[in-house]
Design a protein around this motif. Structure first.
Motif, PDB file in Angstrom:
ATOM      1  N   LEU A 167      30.693 -14.448   4.280  1.00  0.00           N
ATOM      2  CA  LEU A 167      31.825 -13.891   3.607  1.00  0.00           C
ATOM      3  C   LEU A 167      33.116 -14.381   4.264  1.00  0.00           C
ATOM      4  CD1 LEU A 167      29.309 -11.874   3.097  1.00  0.00           C
ATOM      5  CD2 LEU A 167      30.935 -10.231   2.563  1.00  0.00           C
TER       6      LEU A 167
ATOM      7  N   VAL B  81      22.831 -14.430  -6.602  1.00  0.00           N
ATOM      8  CA  VAL B  81      23.393 -15.310  -5.409  1.00  0.00           C
ATOM      9  C   VAL B  81      22.593 -16.547  -5.161  1.00  0.00           C
ATOM     10  CG1 VAL B  81      23.974 -14.990  -3.207  1.00  0.00           C
ATOM     11  CG2 VAL B  81      24.146 -12.955  -4.408  1.00  0.00           C
TER      12      VAL B  81
ATOM     13  N   CYS C   6      31.798  -8.722  -7.289  1.00  0.00           N
ATOM     14  CA  CYS C   6      31.386  -8.612  -5.780  1.00  0.00           C
ATOM     15  C   CYS C   6      32.090  -7.778  -5.101  1.00  0.00           C
ATOM     16  CB  CYS C   6      31.272 -10.120  -5.025  1.00  0.00           C
ATOM     17  SG  CYS C   6      30.858 -10.078  -3.487  1.00  0.00           S
ATOM     18  N   VAL C   7      31.622  -6.759  -4.234  1.00  0.00           N
ATOM     19  CA  VAL C   7      32.171  -5.934  -3.444  1.00  0.00           C
ATOM     20  C   VAL C   7      32.261  -6.238  -2.101  1.00  0.00           C
ATOM     21  CG1 VAL C   7      31.968  -3.931  -5.172  1.00  0.00           C
ATOM     22  CG2 VAL C   7      30.241  -4.417  -3.572  1.00  0.00           C
ATOM     23  N   GLY C   8      31.493  -7.449  -1.719  1.00  0.00           N
ATOM     24  CA  GLY C   8      31.607  -7.693  -0.296  1.00  0.00           C
ATOM     25  C   GLY C   8      30.760  -6.815   0.444  1.00  0.00           C
ATOM     26  N   CYS C   9      29.696  -6.334   0.119  1.00  0.00           N
ATOM     27  CA  CYS C   9      28.927  -5.454   0.699  1.00  0.00           C
ATOM     28  C   CYS C   9      28.137  -6.224   1.894  1.00  0.00           C
ATOM     29  CB  CYS C   9      27.833  -4.587   0.017  1.00  0.00           C
ATOM     30  SG  CYS C   9      26.677  -5.907  -0.758  1.00  0.00           S
ATOM     31  N   GLY C  10      28.322  -7.414   1.612  1.00  0.00           N
ATOM     32  CA  GLY C  10      27.494  -8.358   2.769  1.00  0.00           C
ATOM     33  C   GLY C  10      26.239  -8.314   3.019  1.00  0.00           C
ATOM     34  N   VAL C  11      25.477  -7.485   2.151  1.00  0.00           N
ATOM     35  CA  VAL C  11      23.991  -7.424   2.157  1.00  0.00           C
ATOM     36  C   VAL C  11      23.205  -8.805   2.052  1.00  0.00           C
ATOM     37  CG1 VAL C  11      21.939  -6.164   1.492  1.00  0.00           C
ATOM     38  CG2 VAL C  11      23.864  -4.737   2.176  1.00  0.00           C
ATOM     39  N   CYS C  12      23.942  -9.439   1.040  1.00  0.00           N
ATOM     40  CA  CYS C  12      23.152 -10.845   0.537  1.00  0.00           C
ATOM     41  C   CYS C  12      23.103 -11.803   1.914  1.00  0.00           C
ATOM     42  CB  CYS C  12      23.760 -11.612  -0.510  1.00  0.00           C
ATOM     43  SG  CYS C  12      25.567 -11.807  -0.277  1.00  0.00           S
TER      44      CYS C  12
ATOM     45  N   ILE D  88      24.355  -9.805  -9.134  1.00  0.00           N
ATOM     46  CA  ILE D  88      24.995 -11.174  -8.866  1.00  0.00           C
ATOM     47  C   ILE D  88      23.665 -12.096  -8.637  1.00  0.00           C
ATOM     48  CG2 ILE D  88      26.575 -13.003  -7.807  1.00  0.00           C
ATOM     49  CD1 ILE D  88      28.495 -10.564  -7.373  1.00  0.00           C
TER      50      ILE D  88
ATOM     51  N   TYR E 283      18.656  -8.119  -3.395  1.00  0.00           N
ATOM     52  CA  TYR E 283      19.283  -7.067  -2.799  1.00  0.00           C
ATOM     53  C   TYR E 283      21.218  -7.015  -2.984  1.00  0.00           C
ATOM     54  CZ  TYR E 283      14.997  -6.061  -0.656  1.00  0.00           C
ATOM     55  OH  TYR E 283      13.663  -5.958  -0.614  1.00  0.00           O
ATOM     56  N   CYS E 284      21.272  -7.671  -4.121  1.00  0.00           N
ATOM     57  CA  CYS E 284      22.559  -7.726  -4.534  1.00  0.00           C
ATOM     58  C   CYS E 284      22.818  -6.623  -5.192  1.00  0.00           C
ATOM     59  CB  CYS E 284      23.304  -9.070  -5.188  1.00  0.00           C
ATOM     60  SG  CYS E 284      24.814  -8.723  -6.000  1.00  0.00           S
ATOM     61  N   GLU E 285      23.496  -5.459  -4.916  1.00  0.00           N
ATOM     62  CA  GLU E 285      23.564  -4.277  -5.644  1.00  0.00           C
ATOM     63  C   GLU E 285      24.609  -4.610  -7.134  1.00  0.00           C
ATOM     64  OE1 GLU E 285      25.512  -1.836  -2.990  1.00  0.00           O
ATOM     65  OE2 GLU E 285      27.262  -2.977  -2.381  1.00  0.00           O
ATOM     66  N   GLN E 286      25.177  -5.637  -6.913  1.00  0.00           N
ATOM     67  CA  GLN E 286      26.112  -5.789  -8.158  1.00  0.00           C
ATOM     68  C   GLN E 286      25.762  -6.836  -9.242  1.00  0.00           C
ATOM     69  OE1 GLN E 286      28.505  -3.256  -7.975  1.00  0.00           O
ATOM     70  NE2 GLN E 286      30.054  -4.419  -8.615  1.00  0.00           N
TER      71      GLN E 286
ATOM     72  N   ILE F 222      32.273 -15.981  -0.991  1.00  0.00           N
ATOM     73  CA  ILE F 222      31.202 -16.311  -0.236  1.00  0.00           C
ATOM     74  C   ILE F 222      30.614 -17.710  -0.260  1.00  0.00           C
ATOM     75  CG2 ILE F 222      28.810 -15.738   0.318  1.00  0.00           C
ATOM     76  CD1 ILE F 222      29.430 -13.007  -1.304  1.00  0.00           C
TER      77      ILE F 222
END
Ligand code: SF4
Ligand code: SF4
Length: 543
Positions: free
Chosen positions: A511, A479, A494-500, A477, A472-475, A456
């Motif tokens: 991303l 950010v 990082c699962v790359g959910c893209g919400v950040c 992190i 809102y980073c679910e992991q 990212i």
């Protein structure tokens, strides 16, 4: 709109209440012929157990708990008797007779399955006679109510764009009393599903018609779980589509996890089972699919002809080749956020709780210790299992194969992945399992951290330090800390959910899967007077 929403909530709660109350409905009346055929089908050698069930259960009209209690009591009395026999022959040193007694004991772990199978035969009354109506009153009302609650958001949320207003002011999303109630319900649900399925046999009656249509057999508790999983994901995906409707990445990603859950994890295995083939989820990679190398699975696959061998080869190639190659090109997001069923549930049902992930250094440390320990545990278990499978031994390096499989299945497969991993969404956030427990995530994370194009990038100069991304980073992190420094994010978790990136009001985060050549080292903090940035740009263009 608010009225529709509130009405939807009432309808949903009604459906949920009927679903819960259905556990206590209906009667169970076991006939002697049903018991006899069951005893011979299962090859049960103890006459005592048949006698006890015949005395205490057969011909009586019992409620759910009275029925399952009586069956379990009969099994316990049987085992008590044979345990006493074993002790007696042991004291008398009559080893042959002692050895004979074991065949009459019923494995304690099988009590619930035994009781479940008998209850399935003995069910009578309202639910069994009104499966369609019960489906409407439970699933039907639940889905209708949830959609009525979700759809008004199209208007209430205003213009497209993420609105997380009030999440810390509502008891459902700020770890308030509603969140705790949800936690208790989810935890109880998993405890019953994993350890006391005979208590919820009525749920399986409701889904028998759908199960029969799909695989030709009655529903088991796992069919109920699979069906419920899909229904919840679909319904909550509608919420995602509305909430993230301006964000193409989130729309496509949500559609992708739905597709893989419904088609790969649910429909294909059911259809394969209806054709007499081993039901297999082709996307479920080892070691998340921790029993792939268990003896019963290897035996079943090797006895299933060409398809079984194909599955065996596919499972190995998926883990050793496809998974790392895909992580190299796309990061672990291709699996965790686009394909995986656990990730799919976390991203749909769990989305309202993503802000609860712990961002502290302590949590990060715990995460690394726990997730890598589970990976090592799963690998040791598999090594022991394979050694014993090929040599016929019972243990390897002093570790008993059955013991380590049972321990892993209980602690990690049931408690960590199910009870804690999903049950604790409302308090610990939606990726508890993915972040702290999933051994596949640990493996993917290694590749992502050390050899992947995924990152990212952060346009630090634009960051206003609002902290939305970290929140809102679910992991878990932080950010923002990276964004403030203009540092690339290359984190194994990082699962790359893209919400950040989606919640950032300044477009700071992107991303990327671009080529590695010409990258600025992600751990360097670059200042204009340290480096000629135009050199980097020119080098990148040339490469
Ligand atoms: S850093 Fe961003 S993309 Fe990665 S897990 Fe956190 S929110 Fe998702
Ligand atoms: S959301 Fe964007 S602006 Fe806010 S702290 Fe994160 S990177 Fe900076």
């Amino acid at each position: 709109m608010k009225i529709i929403k509130n009405l939807g909530l009432v309808i949903f709660i009604t459906g949920l209440a009927i679903w819960t109350a259905s556990i206590f409905m209906g009667d169970f009346t076991l006939q002697q012929e049903q018991l006899d055929s069951f005893i011979s089908e299962k090859g049960i050698k103890s006459e005592l157990v048949a006698q006890k069930i015949s005395d205490n259960v057969v011909g009586k009209k019992l409620g759910t708990f009275a029925f399952t209690g009586a069956v379990r009591d009969a099994l316990a009395q049987n085992n008590d008797y044979y345990d006493a026999q074993i002790a007696k022959y042991d004291a008398a040193k009559e080893w042959d007779k002692k050895g004979e007694q074991y065949q009459y004991r019923i494995n304690d772990k099988d009590f619930q399955a035994f009781s479940f199978s008998l209850a399935k035969k003995a069910g009578t009354g309202f639910i069994v006679e009104n499966k369609g109506l019960m489906w409407f009153l439970t699933f039907g009302l639940g889905i209708l109510g949830a959609l009525m609650f979700i759809f008004p958001n199209l208007v209430l949320l205003g213009k497209p764009g993420i609105k997380n207003d009030h999440v810390y002011h509502e008891a459902a999303t700020n770890r308030g009393w509603i969140a705790w109630l949800v936690l208790v319900y989810l935890v109880l649900f998993y405890l019953v599903l994993y350890f006391n399925a005979d208590y919820v046999v009525n749920w399986t009656f409701i889904l028998d018609p759908i199960s029969n249509a799909l695989n030709g057999g009655d529903a088991s508790q796992w069919f109920v779980y699979g069906f419920l999983y899909c229904v919840i994901m679909i319904t909550m995906a509608v919420r995602m589509y509305i909430k993230y409707r301006h964000n193409k990445y989130q729309i496509v990603r949500t559609t992708s996890v739905l597709f893989f859950q419904i088609v790969f994890a649910f429909l294909i295995p059911e259809i394969m089972a209806s054709l007499g083939k081993p039901g297999y989820d082709f996307k479920n990679a080892f070691p998340l699919d921790y029993d792939f190398f268990f003896e019963w699975n290897l035996q079943s696959l090797t006895e299933s002809g060409g398809l079984g061998i194909f599955i065996l080869v596919w499972g190995v190639v998926l883990t050793l080749v496809i998974v790392p190659v895909m992580v190299y090109f796309f990061g672990k997001r291709w699996y965790c956020s686009w394909v995986c069923g656990c990730g799919g549930l976390a991203e749909t049902l769990g989305d309202p709780y993503r802000q609860h992930s712990n961002k502290s250094m302590k949590a990060w440390k715990l995460e690394r210790w726990l997730i890598h320990s589970v990976l090592v545990f799963s690998l040791v278990m598999t090594l022991v299992t394979l050694y014993c499978y090929f040599t016929g031994a019972e243990a390897f390096l002093g570790i008993n194969s059955q013991w380590i499989k049972d321990t892993y299945s209980f602690l990690i497969g049931a408690w960590f992945a199910g009870v804690i991993g999903t049950g604790f969404y409302p308090i610990f956030g939606n990726r508890v399992w993915c972040r702290f427990g999933c051994p596949l995530a640990a493996y993917l994370g290694f590749v992502q951290r050390f050899k992947s194009r995924f990152r990212i990038t952060t346009n630090g100069g634009q960051c206003i330090s609002c902290g939305n991304c970290s929140t809102y980073c679910e992991q878990g992190i932080d950010v923002r800390a990276y964004a403030q420094k203009g540092e690339n994010i290359v984190r194994s978790s990082c699962v790359g959910c893209g919400v950040c990136s989606a919640v950032c009001p300044r477009g700071v985060l992107k991303l990327e899967n671009g080529p590695e050549a010409g990258r600025i080292n992600p751990t360097q903090v670059l200042l204009g007077n340290d480096v000629d940035l135009m050199d980097y740009v020119n080098n990148k263009e040339a490469s």
